[in-house]
Each structure stands twice: as structure tokens, then as C-alpha cells.
Design a protein around this motif. Structure first.
Motif, PDB file in Angstrom:
ATOM      1  N   MET A   1     -11.019  -1.221  -6.161  1.00  0.00           N
ATOM      2  CA  MET A   1      -9.642  -1.338  -6.655  1.00  0.00           C
ATOM      3  C   MET A   1      -8.652  -1.487  -5.507  1.00  0.00           C
ATOM      4  O   MET A   1      -8.837  -0.912  -4.442  1.00  0.00           O
ATOM      5  N   LYS A   2      -7.612  -2.256  -5.780  1.00  0.00           N
ATOM      6  CA  LYS A   2      -6.525  -2.404  -4.813  1.00  0.00           C
ATOM      7  C   LYS A   2      -5.289  -1.684  -5.356  1.00  0.00           C
ATOM      8  O   LYS A   2      -4.847  -1.979  -6.477  1.00  0.00           O
ATOM      9  N   LEU A   3      -4.773  -0.756  -4.571  1.00  0.00           N
ATOM     10  CA  LEU A   3      -3.619   0.034  -4.995  1.00  0.00           C
ATOM     11  C   LEU A   3      -2.411  -0.316  -4.145  1.00  0.00           C
ATOM     12  O   LEU A   3      -2.537  -0.769  -3.004  1.00  0.00           O
ATOM     13  N   LEU A   4      -1.231  -0.070  -4.696  1.00  0.00           N
ATOM     14  CA  LEU A   4       0.020  -0.243  -3.975  1.00  0.00           C
ATOM     15  C   LEU A   4       0.840   1.036  -4.130  1.00  0.00           C
ATOM     16  O   LEU A   4       1.002   1.539  -5.246  1.00  0.00           O
ATOM     17  N   VAL A   5       1.327   1.570  -3.024  1.00  0.00           N
ATOM     18  CA  VAL A   5       2.196   2.753  -3.055  1.00  0.00           C
ATOM     19  C   VAL A   5       3.533   2.366  -2.443  1.00  0.00           C
ATOM     20  O   VAL A   5       3.594   1.916  -1.290  1.00  0.00           O
ATOM     21  N   VAL A   6       4.599   2.510  -3.217  1.00  0.00           N
ATOM     22  CA  VAL A   6       5.943   2.202  -2.733  1.00  0.00           C
ATOM     23  C   VAL A   6       6.525   3.444  -2.060  1.00  0.00           C
ATOM     24  O   VAL A   6       6.544   4.535  -2.641  1.00  0.00           O
ATOM     25  N   GLY A   7       6.987   3.286  -0.820  1.00  0.00           N
ATOM     26  CA  GLY A   7       7.590   4.393  -0.078  1.00  0.00           C
ATOM     27  C   GLY A   7       7.025   4.467   1.326  1.00  0.00           C
ATOM     28  O   GLY A   7       6.070   3.759   1.672  1.00  0.00           O
ATOM     29  N   GLY A   8       7.615   5.331   2.136  1.00  0.00           N
ATOM     30  CA  GLY A   8       7.167   5.386   3.528  1.00  0.00           C
ATOM     31  C   GLY A   8       7.411   6.711   4.204  1.00  0.00           C
ATOM     32  O   GLY A   8       7.715   6.755   5.396  1.00  0.00           O
ATOM     33  N   GLY A   9       7.241   7.812   3.476  1.00  0.00           N
ATOM     34  CA  GLY A   9       7.469   9.131   4.060  1.00  0.00           C
ATOM     35  C   GLY A   9       6.278  10.053   3.923  1.00  0.00           C
ATOM     36  O   GLY A   9       5.169   9.619   3.577  1.00  0.00           O
ATOM     37  N   GLY A  10       6.505  11.335   4.188  1.00  0.00           N
ATOM     38  CA  GLY A  10       5.437  12.320   4.114  1.00  0.00           C
ATOM     39  C   GLY A  10       4.850  12.462   2.720  1.00  0.00           C
ATOM     40  O   GLY A  10       3.637  12.650   2.553  1.00  0.00           O
ATOM     41  N   ASN A  22     -10.899   8.683  -4.001  1.00  0.00           N
ATOM     42  CA  ASN A  22     -11.619   8.017  -5.084  1.00  0.00           C
ATOM     43  C   ASN A  22     -12.466   6.884  -4.510  1.00  0.00           C
ATOM     44  O   ASN A  22     -11.942   5.977  -3.866  1.00  0.00           O
ATOM     45  N   PRO A  23     -13.786   6.919  -4.724  1.00  0.00           N
ATOM     46  CA  PRO A  23     -14.664   5.911  -4.110  1.00  0.00           C
ATOM     47  C   PRO A  23     -14.424   4.492  -4.610  1.00  0.00           C
ATOM     48  O   PRO A  23     -14.852   3.530  -3.970  1.00  0.00           O
ATOM     49  N   ALA A  24     -13.745   4.331  -5.748  1.00  0.00           N
ATOM     50  CA  ALA A  24     -13.480   2.996  -6.273  1.00  0.00           C
ATOM     51  C   ALA A  24     -12.338   2.307  -5.535  1.00  0.00           C
ATOM     52  O   ALA A  24     -12.148   1.096  -5.672  1.00  0.00           O
ATOM     53  N   VAL A  25     -11.590   3.061  -4.745  1.00  0.00           N
ATOM     54  CA  VAL A  25     -10.437   2.491  -4.042  1.00  0.00           C
ATOM     55  C   VAL A  25     -10.907   1.763  -2.789  1.00  0.00           C
ATOM     56  O   VAL A  25     -11.514   2.357  -1.903  1.00  0.00           O
ATOM     57  N   GLU A  26     -10.627   0.466  -2.729  1.00  0.00           N
ATOM     58  CA  GLU A  26     -10.997  -0.335  -1.562  1.00  0.00           C
ATOM     59  C   GLU A  26      -9.838  -0.432  -0.572  1.00  0.00           C
ATOM     60  O   GLU A  26     -10.019  -0.244   0.628  1.00  0.00           O
ATOM     61  N   THR A  27      -8.657  -0.762  -1.077  1.00  0.00           N
ATOM     62  CA  THR A  27      -7.495  -0.999  -0.230  1.00  0.00           C
ATOM     63  C   THR A  27      -6.266  -0.337  -0.831  1.00  0.00           C
ATOM     64  O   THR A  27      -6.079  -0.382  -2.056  1.00  0.00           O
ATOM     65  N   ILE A  28      -5.443   0.277   0.020  1.00  0.00           N
ATOM     66  CA  ILE A  28      -4.139   0.776  -0.415  1.00  0.00           C
ATOM     67  C   ILE A  28      -3.079   0.095   0.445  1.00  0.00           C
ATOM     68  O   ILE A  28      -3.136   0.142   1.673  1.00  0.00           O
ATOM     69  N   TYR A  29      -2.143  -0.553  -0.206  1.00  0.00           N
ATOM     70  CA  TYR A  29      -0.991  -1.134   0.483  1.00  0.00           C
ATOM     71  C   TYR A  29       0.174  -0.152   0.403  1.00  0.00           C
ATOM     72  O   TYR A  29       0.453   0.384  -0.676  1.00  0.00           O
ATOM     73  N   ALA A  30       0.836   0.089   1.519  1.00  0.00           N
ATOM     74  CA  ALA A  30       2.017   0.953   1.558  1.00  0.00           C
ATOM     75  C   ALA A  30       3.231   0.094   1.897  1.00  0.00           C
ATOM     76  O   ALA A  30       3.250  -0.565   2.938  1.00  0.00           O
ATOM     77  N   LEU A  31       4.223   0.095   0.985  1.00  0.00           N
ATOM     78  CA  LEU A  31       5.435  -0.696   1.186  1.00  0.00           C
ATOM     79  C   LEU A  31       6.640   0.237   1.268  1.00  0.00           C
ATOM     80  O   LEU A  31       7.011   0.797   0.239  1.00  0.00           O
ATOM     81  N   PRO A  32       7.227   0.495   2.442  1.00  0.00           N
ATOM     82  CA  PRO A  32       6.898  -0.098   3.737  1.00  0.00           C
ATOM     83  C   PRO A  32       5.844   0.684   4.532  1.00  0.00           C
ATOM     84  O   PRO A  32       5.350   0.181   5.529  1.00  0.00           O
ATOM     85  N   GLY A  33       5.540   1.933   4.138  1.00  0.00           N
ATOM     86  CA  GLY A  33       4.657   2.765   4.949  1.00  0.00           C
ATOM     87  C   GLY A  33       5.356   3.211   6.223  1.00  0.00           C
ATOM     88  O   GLY A  33       6.570   3.082   6.379  1.00  0.00           O
ATOM     89  N   ASN A  34       4.580   3.762   7.163  1.00  0.00           N
ATOM     90  CA  ASN A  34       5.115   4.136   8.484  1.00  0.00           C
ATOM     91  C   ASN A  34       3.984   4.135   9.498  1.00  0.00           C
ATOM     92  O   ASN A  34       2.831   3.828   9.158  1.00  0.00           O
ATOM     93  N   GLY A  35       4.306   4.499  10.733  1.00  0.00           N
ATOM     94  CA  GLY A  35       3.315   4.419  11.808  1.00  0.00           C
ATOM     95  C   GLY A  35       2.062   5.222  11.548  1.00  0.00           C
ATOM     96  O   GLY A  35       0.943   4.754  11.782  1.00  0.00           O
ATOM     97  N   GLY A  36       2.218   6.447  11.072  1.00  0.00           N
ATOM     98  CA  GLY A  36       1.058   7.301  10.817  1.00  0.00           C
ATOM     99  C   GLY A  36       0.288   6.913   9.575  1.00  0.00           C
ATOM    100  O   GLY A  36      -0.945   7.014   9.530  1.00  0.00           O
ATOM    101  N   ILE A  37       1.014   6.448   8.549  1.00  0.00           N
ATOM    102  CA  ILE A  37       0.356   6.011   7.316  1.00  0.00           C
ATOM    103  C   ILE A  37      -0.570   4.832   7.602  1.00  0.00           C
ATOM    104  O   ILE A  37      -1.571   4.626   6.904  1.00  0.00           O
ATOM    105  N   ALA A  38      -0.271   4.071   8.652  1.00  0.00           N
ATOM    106  CA  ALA A  38      -1.075   2.888   8.989  1.00  0.00           C
ATOM    107  C   ALA A  38      -2.544   3.221   9.241  1.00  0.00           C
ATOM    108  O   ALA A  38      -3.403   2.337   9.165  1.00  0.00           O
TER     109      ALA A  38
END
Length: 426
Positions: A1-10, A22-38
Motif C-alpha cells: 500500500m502507498k500512504l500519504l500523510v499531510v503535515g510536517g511536525g512531531g 503494518n507490513p502491507a505498507v510499502e511507501t509513505i509520502y509526507a507532504l511536506p514532512g521534515n528533515g528527520g521524517i525523511a
């Protein structure tokens, strides 16, 4: 599964780390995310959390299977509505339901209409009328901007002079923009504060572990209000007996009220409560996970987070058993010196080679430089969370780990959880 999370904080980092389990999760996109979330997700720093058109276009282009909209602004702007329009399942309320946070006037009128316990209040759209009322009021009193104000739109004047300044700041100077077109003036409540986040699909509700936030910048609850300098969970003031009262008088009535108003709430509903001498009362609602409460609540969640979020979206939450770990969690925020006023940015951060197994570092305000160095980029930089069998041990471990992180001007409160510890001893 490909997930998207909106936000960029703790908060978003805590959500992402939990979703990754969750083992079904392949990719999570963070918009915008931050340095550590990367380190845990694919960050897209060029798309801000309020750029709804770009978020929707990105989700379509990358065939996202499920989206989580975490911050208040995109929820109020209808991000969930727009994602649903293009067929993407989402966790979070639509814009109509998000009014429970984005309009204090809406939420206070809702509680009044449906007899949900809260502070007595008046609403004003005219500064002169507000000032006339305040001249007859007793102090302290609470003055709130109607709309979203980054958690800074609540002022507590101690006298008439401060009240007049509050009205001027919000309604005339428009310090919070259009959020100050209307204000709520309400009674000052006393008692222990409790934060209770809850999963809900509009009908069923599953409260999470209770927590205690520490808003003031300085030890002993002194200094300016911040976005939160630390949290502990569970909150010792929130007993099973009080939890039952809250369920019957606040939680279920709130969901029923939202359904009756034609805006059922689905997502995470945050109840900011005051345990007054007259019983629990609502101070505020938030339409999303709290920050930094999420950083102590989600580490105690045993049930898979994505499964819960999907049950909320499909309105099958009643069919799911949600389990929590025993024990406690503590989060200590490492802030930039000077926060919440002026502070420097771009300061390199050094970390230990590894944190203990029961400690997690959540990244809130940092970014990666071109050469891959993590540097500070916000007022609240990191949240160091420890879980343990007891709150005393969780606090000890969180502070020990926090002391191994370094950046110029690093500041933290040294008394996070002490009020909770005294309550447990008493």
C-alpha cells in the motif's frame, strides 16, 4: 500500500512511525514532512500542508491508497473532501465537521444547544459591545479568537486593562487575521486539565489513553504559552470513574450533536477537558491528533493504526477491538532557545549513535542541508519519548536520552510530569 500523510511536525512523525508497523505498507509520502521524517517516509517539501490542489494532484499522480490529513488548517480547508472527490480514502473529518475546532463560536453554540458541559460564555462581533460586557465581568476571564490561530488565539486577562488589550489585539489589530472577526468570552474554569484523543467513525468512539500537556515555556508552568513543552500518559487525574462520566455526558453527546447538525465527525476528535469541582467540562475540541499528545499516546497503542484508521473510514469501528499497552509514556520537547519568541534557525544537531530500545526521537522542527546535516528549522525541534512500566521510569529515561542530543541554544523544561507524579503520590 502507498500512504500519504499531510503535515510536517512531531505529530506527523509519530503517526508515520506507527503506520510503518503494518507490513502491507510499502511507501509513505509526507507532504511536506521534515528533515528527520525523511528517514521514515518520502518527503515532498515543495508541497505545503495548506496547498490542497497540489496535495490532491500528487495523491492522484502517485496512486495513493489511503491518506491521513493530520493538521487543523488543511482539514478546515476541506482537504479530506477534495481527496474523497477523487476517490482516495482518508482519515480525518470533512470541512463541515472540522468546524468543531476551526470555529470556537460553532463549538460553543453546539455545546450550549445540546447541553454538553462547558464554561458559560458570550459571543461578540463588535469590539465596543465586548468591552462593555467585560467592564461588568469578574476576572480572570478567557478571551478566544473564533478561528484557527496556531494555538495562540486564547488569552486569559487577569483584569480589565488586560481584557481591553486582548480585545484590541484580536478584533482591532487582527493579530490572528480573520480568525479575530468574532470572539468568545468565557468563564475561567479551575481544576486539573486532561487531554483525551478518541478515534470515531461518527457513531462508535474509542478513547485513547489520556494525557497531560505542559503548555508554558518555563519550569513551574511559568513563561509564555507554547505549542506544548512535553506530555505524559496516562493522566493520573483521569480515573475510570471520570472516564465513564465523560463518555456519558461529553463524548457520546458530542457525536450525537454533530450527527444531528448534519456534520457527523469521522477521524480523531480531541477533547480538552477541565475536571472542575462541578464535574468534567469541555475547554476545547480539536478536530485532529494533538501535538505533542500524539507522541505519548501512539507509542502505547498495540492495535495496528492503519487498521483502525481504515475502520474509521469504512464506519466499522464498532467491530474492532483496540488494545493499549500497560505502563506509561513521557515526551520531553527540545526547543530552540528563545522559543516561543525569537530564536535562531539552521543550527546543527548532534545525536547519540543510538537511542535505547524504549526511546523514540520524533522530529518536529528540523531540516536536511544539501550535505545531509540535520539542522534546526523551528521552535520545537525534537520530542524525546520513552515508554516504561512506570511514569517515573519513563520520565527518567526520556530525560537521560534528551541529554544526549545537542544543538546550540537547546532548551527543555526540567519538570515535565512532576505534577502527575505528585497526583499519583497524593
Amino acid at each position: 500500500m502507498k500512504l500519504l500523510v499531510v503535515g510536517g511536525g512531531g505529530r506527523e512523525h509519530a503517526i508515520i512511525k506507527k503506520l510503518r508497523e503494518n507490513p502491507a505498507v510499502e511507501t509513505i509520502y509526507a507532504l511536506p514532512g521534515n528533515g528527520g521524517i525523511a528517514a521514515d517516509a518520502v518527503c515532498v517539501p515543495e508541497i505545503g500542508a495548506k496547498d490542497i490542489d497540489a496535495i490532491v494532484d500528487f495523491a492522484k499522480a502517485h496512486a495513493v491508497d489511503f491518506a491521513v490529513v493530520a493538521p487543523d488548517d488543511p482539514l478546515a480547508l476541506g482537504c479530506v473532501d477534495r481527496l474523497h472527490e477523487v476517490g482516495i480514502p482518508c482519515f480525518g473529518p470533512d470541512a463541515k465537521a472540522a468546524r468543531i475546532e476551526s470555529s470556537k463560536v460553532f463549538s460553543k453554540n453546539l455545546m450550549h444547544k445540546y447541553h454538553i458541559p462547558t464554561a458559560s460564555y458570550q459571543v461578540f462581533d463588535d469590539p465596543a459591545k465586548a468591552l462593555s460586557y467585560l467592564r461588568t465581568a469578574s476576572f480572570p476571564i478567557v478571551v478566544k479568537a473564533d478561528g484557527l490561530a496556531l494555538g495562540k488565539g486564547v488569552l486569559i486577562p487577569q483584569n480589565l486593562e488586560e481584557a481591553e488589550a486582548a480585545v484590541k489585539t484580536i478584533m482591532e489589530d487582527r493579530a490572528f487575521g480573520d480568525s479575530g472577526r468574532e470572539i468568545v468570552v468565557e468563564e475561567f474554569l479551575t481544576g486539573p486539565e486532561v487531554s483525551v484523543l478518541a478515534f470515531t467513525d461518527g457513531t462508535a468512539i474509542v478513547p485513547m489513553v489520556s494525557s497531560m500537556d505542559h503548555k508554558r515555556a518555563g519550569d513551574g508552568d511559568t513563561g509564555l504559552n507554547t505549542g506544548g513543552m512535553g506530555t505524559v500518559a496516562p493522566n493520573p487525574y483521569y480515573t475510570p470513574e471520570i472516564a465513564q462520566v465523560c463518555m456519558e455526558t461529553i463524548f457520546l453527546p458530542t457525536l450525537a450533536a454533530m450527527r444531528a447538525e448534519g456534520c457527523p465527525f469521522k477521524g480523531c476528535l480531541y477533547f480538552g477537558l477541565m475536571l472542575t469541582p462541578d464535574g468534567p467540562k469541555v475547554i476545547e475540541y480539536n478536530c485532529r491528533f494533538g501535538d505533542p499528545e500524539t507522541q505519548v499516546v501512539l507509542p502505547l497503542l498495540k492495535t495496528d493504526l492503519l487498521t483502525i484508521m481504515q475502520a474509521v473510514e469504512s464506519e466499522t469501528l464498532a467491530d474492532l477491538t483496540v488494545e493499549w499497552s500497560d505502563g506509561a509514556a513521557a515526551c520531553v520537547i527540545l526547543a530552540s532557545g528563545g522559543y516561543p519568541s525569537h530564536y535562531e534557525k539552521g543550527l546543527p544537531i548532534s545525536f547519540p549513535s543510538a537511542f535505547p530500545a524504549n526511546v523514540t526521537c520524533y522530529h518536529a522542527g528540523d531540516k536536511l542541508t544539501a550535505d545531509g546535516t540535520l539542522v534546526t528549522s523551528g521552535g520545537r525541534v525534537l520530542g524525546i519519548t520513552a515508554t516504561a512500566a512506570t511514569l517515573a521510569q519513563a520520565l527518567s529515561d526520556a530525560y537521560a536520552a534528551a541529554d544526549t542530543v545537542a544543538f546550540s541554544g537547546k532548551y527543555m523544561r526540567r519538570d515535565i510530569g512532576q505534577r502527575a507524579m505528585r497526583a499519583m503520590e497524593g
